[in-house]
Enzyme design. Structure first.
Site, PDB file in Angstrom:
ATOM      1  N   LYS A  77     -97.530 111.640  57.734  1.00  0.00           N
ATOM      2  CA  LYS A  77     -96.131 111.910  57.394  1.00  0.00           C
ATOM      3  C   LYS A  77     -95.658 113.040  58.293  1.00  0.00           C
ATOM      4  O   LYS A  77     -96.455 113.894  58.684  1.00  0.00           O
ATOM      5  CB  LYS A  77     -96.026 112.369  55.931  1.00  0.00           C
ATOM      6  CG  LYS A  77     -94.633 112.285  55.359  1.00  0.00           C
ATOM      7  CD  LYS A  77     -94.354 110.891  54.855  1.00  0.00           C
ATOM      8  CE  LYS A  77     -92.962 110.736  54.298  1.00  0.00           C
ATOM      9  NZ  LYS A  77     -92.797 109.421  53.669  1.00  0.00           N
ATOM     10  N   GLY A 177     -81.710 101.346  39.039  1.00  0.00           N
ATOM     11  CA  GLY A 177     -81.447 101.553  40.470  1.00  0.00           C
ATOM     12  C   GLY A 177     -81.110 100.217  41.096  1.00  0.00           C
ATOM     13  O   GLY A 177     -81.909  99.281  41.030  1.00  0.00           O
ATOM     14  N   GLY A 179     -80.171  99.475  44.422  1.00  0.00           N
ATOM     15  CA  GLY A 179     -80.039  99.587  45.874  1.00  0.00           C
ATOM     16  C   GLY A 179     -80.821  98.486  46.559  1.00  0.00           C
ATOM     17  O   GLY A 179     -80.935  97.376  46.043  1.00  0.00           O
ATOM     18  N   GLY A 182     -83.731  97.307  44.181  1.00  0.00           N
ATOM     19  CA  GLY A 182     -83.292  96.785  42.893  1.00  0.00           C
ATOM     20  C   GLY A 182     -82.530  95.472  42.983  1.00  0.00           C
ATOM     21  O   GLY A 182     -82.792  94.537  42.223  1.00  0.00           O
TER      22      GLY A 182
HETATM   23  P1  NAD Z   1     -81.432 102.899  47.736  1.00  0.00           P
HETATM   24  O1  NAD Z   1     -80.939 104.231  48.150  1.00  0.00           O
HETATM   25  O2  NAD Z   1     -81.024 101.690  48.504  1.00  0.00           O
HETATM   26  O3  NAD Z   1     -81.024 102.627  46.193  1.00  0.00           O
HETATM   27  C1  NAD Z   1     -81.274 103.542  45.188  1.00  0.00           C
HETATM   28  C2  NAD Z   1     -80.464 103.130  43.954  1.00  0.00           C
HETATM   29  O4  NAD Z   1     -80.856 103.964  42.876  1.00  0.00           O
HETATM   30  C3  NAD Z   1     -78.968 103.265  44.096  1.00  0.00           C
HETATM   31  O5  NAD Z   1     -78.355 102.157  43.459  1.00  0.00           O
HETATM   32  C4  NAD Z   1     -78.649 104.556  43.310  1.00  0.00           C
HETATM   33  O6  NAD Z   1     -77.350 104.556  42.755  1.00  0.00           O
HETATM   34  C5  NAD Z   1     -79.671 104.460  42.226  1.00  0.00           C
HETATM   35  N1  NAD Z   1     -80.020 105.706  41.566  1.00  0.00           N
HETATM   36  C6  NAD Z   1     -80.171 106.951  42.087  1.00  0.00           C
HETATM   37  N2  NAD Z   1     -80.495 107.830  41.109  1.00  0.00           N
HETATM   38  C7  NAD Z   1     -80.540 107.116  39.968  1.00  0.00           C
HETATM   39  C8  NAD Z   1     -80.833 107.449  38.615  1.00  0.00           C
HETATM   40  N3  NAD Z   1     -81.155 108.695  38.270  1.00  0.00           N
HETATM   41  N4  NAD Z   1     -80.791 106.457  37.694  1.00  0.00           N
HETATM   42  C9  NAD Z   1     -80.489 105.193  38.034  1.00  0.00           C
HETATM   43  N5  NAD Z   1     -80.225 104.817  39.305  1.00  0.00           N
HETATM   44  C10 NAD Z   1     -80.240 105.772  40.249  1.00  0.00           C
HETATM   45  O7  NAD Z   1     -83.021 103.055  47.687  1.00  0.00           O
HETATM   46  P2  NAD Z   1     -84.108 101.904  47.799  1.00  0.00           P
HETATM   47  O8  NAD Z   1     -84.478 101.687  49.210  1.00  0.00           O
HETATM   48  O9  NAD Z   1     -83.683 100.748  46.961  1.00  0.00           O
HETATM   49  O10 NAD Z   1     -85.365 102.634  47.127  1.00  0.00           O
HETATM   50  C11 NAD Z   1     -85.453 102.792  45.724  1.00  0.00           C
HETATM   51  C12 NAD Z   1     -86.825 103.367  45.387  1.00  0.00           C
HETATM   52  O11 NAD Z   1     -87.853 102.510  45.866  1.00  0.00           O
HETATM   53  C13 NAD Z   1     -87.132 104.733  45.997  1.00  0.00           C
HETATM   54  O12 NAD Z   1     -87.965 105.427  45.094  1.00  0.00           O
HETATM   55  C14 NAD Z   1     -87.936 104.400  47.235  1.00  0.00           C
HETATM   56  O13 NAD Z   1     -88.782 105.473  47.610  1.00  0.00           O
HETATM   57  C15 NAD Z   1     -88.743 103.230  46.731  1.00  0.00           C
HETATM   58  N6  NAD Z   1     -89.247 102.335  47.772  1.00  0.00           N
HETATM   59  C16 NAD Z   1     -88.381 101.722  48.627  1.00  0.00           C
HETATM   60  C17 NAD Z   1     -88.883 100.830  49.573  1.00  0.00           C
HETATM   61  C18 NAD Z   1     -87.956 100.088  50.500  1.00  0.00           C
HETATM   62  O14 NAD Z   1     -88.442  99.156  51.154  1.00  0.00           O
HETATM   63  N7  NAD Z   1     -86.676 100.401  50.589  1.00  0.00           N
HETATM   64  C19 NAD Z   1     -90.249 100.595  49.662  1.00  0.00           C
HETATM   65  C20 NAD Z   1     -91.116 101.220  48.752  1.00  0.00           C
HETATM   66  C21 NAD Z   1     -90.581 102.091  47.805  1.00  0.00           C
END
Ligand code: NAD
Length: 368
Positions: A77, A177, A179, A182
């Site tokens: 990292k 969530g 995003g 989700g």
């Molecule tokens: P993103 O930024 O696209 O979406 C995050 C979503 O969570 C948004 O809709 C936001 O409004 C919502 N959110 C934020 N705080 C919140 C809360 N307290 N309660 C409810 N909703 C809330 O992020 P993402 O890429 O979808 O990632 C989401 C999670 O998954 C993160 O923890 C990330 O580390 C993990 N993750 C992502 C990936 C990836 O491929 N993108 C891979 C592994 C893990």
């Protein structure tokens, strides 16, 4: 002087590199934790306030995630100490200077993380010839657009059905969530006959026991509107999603969403962890005590890193999907079986499998 060694254990870190280039105001740290299985893949984060310790913990998490996914990559990292909201030209100069500084750190392959994106990865690749999470036009696989992580989560859910009394067809599920992770997991689960009964974002929860229109919710988010603008459901507080009646609950937002003080409200029987570290260890234990099956993050959400590893080898999105299905399915099966056979929490079983793989790889190396 000896303080720098306080983080050591049998797996790493292999090196901690402190980078400074006053000409562009660059200060950065790279932690390469372990490269026994191969060059380490790990995000390059831009943030003003990350400690070396935190950088190490994130590097270690990547060692375990890559090992658990069975990828020939170790964990690392890096943190660039700066505010990601700076003007783009300054950011490019900083990222390019960072790339130049890690040119000879050939065992480290950077990927996007908080504060960096595919464009930043393109600048790094341009400087030193290696990075993952690139724009499609230079060979990247847009993992958030294609829903690589969501696809992996559904693959994990398919396997988990065999270890609990939840069947995807007809199951009611809730997603915290909405995003990149989700919304895709919602679509993939719906394709398998499951019904989305609640979804939340940072502003609130929308719920309807008869089902929500996923495409309408995605459209709302694309317009920058909150989920609670949706008409066909009950509007609840942000954290009320935890207590919604459902069969499958999917955290896809922040760390520590499930804690000792709120996990008792959970009504689901299956949790598929999309977010990283979405449950405290106490909450994991309480879920197990209540018979709730919880598939750990670094097993279920490995779709993104598997996609990055495929991209690194010049593979396509369809190759990535095949590999995600193969690996997440086999790993979920192995973790849940081992947890059941040995009376362990799924997370404990997953850690055992990951550390076993790291140790096996280490045994094949001369120095590490
Ligand atoms: P993103 O930024 O696209 O979406 C995050 C979503 O969570 C948004 O809709 C936001 O409004 C919502 N959110 C934020 N705080 C919140 C809360 N307290 N309660 C409810 N909703 C809330 O992020 P993402 O890429 O979808 O990632 C989401 C999670 O998954 C993160 O923890 C990330 O580390 C993990 N993750 C992502 C990936 C990836 O491929 N993108 C891979 C592994 C893990």
């Amino acid at each position: 002087m000896t303080d720098i060694f306080r983080l050591e254990d049998e797996y790493g870190p292999q090196m901690i590199v402190h980078i400074r280039e006053p000409a562009v105001d660059l200060r950065a740290v790279v932690v390469v934790d372990n490269t026994a299985a191969g060059a380490a893949i790990g995000g390059a984060r831009m943030a003003p306030d990350v400690s070396v310790e935190e950088c190490f913990r994130l590097a270690r998490a990547m060692t375990m995630k890559n090992a658990a996914a069975g990828l020939p990559h170790g964990g690392a990292k890096s943190v660039i100490f700066a505010d990601p909201a700076m003007p783009l030209a300054k950011k490019e100069a900083l990222i390019r200077a960072f790339a130049s500084a890690i040119r000879d750190l050939a065992d480290y392959i950077p990927g996007p993380d908080m504060g960096t994106d595919e464009k930043a990865m393109a600048w790094i690749k341009d400087e030193i010839g290696r990075a993952v999470g690139l724009p499609a036009v230079i060979g990247g696989i847009p993992l958030d657009e294609i829903g690589a992580t969501g696809f992996g989560l559904v693959t994990a859910a398919e396997v988990a059905q065999e270890f609990c009394d939840v069947k995807l067809a007809g199951a009611r599920f809730a997603v915290q969530g909405f995003g990149a992770v989700g919304k895709h997991v919602a679509q993939y689960l719906a394709e398998r006959g499951a019904i989305l009964v609640a979804a939340s974002d940072s502003r609130g929860t929308i719920a309807n026991p008869d089902g929500l229109d996923i495409e309408a919710l995605i459209k709302l988010k694309a317009e920058g509107r909150p989920l609670t603008d949706y008409d066909g459901g009950q509007k609840l507080g942000r954290d009320d999603i935890i207590g919604v009646a459902c069969d499958i609950w999917i955290p896809a937002a922040r760390p520590d969403a499930l804690r000792e003080d709120n996990v008792g409200r959970l009504q689901a029987r299956l949790v598929i962890q999309g977010a990283n570290i979405p449950a405290t260890s106490g909450a994991e234990k309480m879920m197990a005590d209540r018979g709730i099956l919880s598939v750990p993050d670094f097993i279920a959400n490995a779709g993104g890193v598997i996609c990055a590893a495929v991209e690194y080898r010049g593979g396509s999105a369809s190759v990535a999907f095949d590999l995600i299905r193969e690996k997440v399915s086999a790993n979920t099966q192995q973790v849940l079986q081992e947890a059941r056979d040995k009376g362990l929490l799924p997370r404990e079983a997953a850690m055992r499998i990951a550390t076993r793989r790291v140790r096996e790889a280490m045994a094949l190396r001369r120095w590490r």
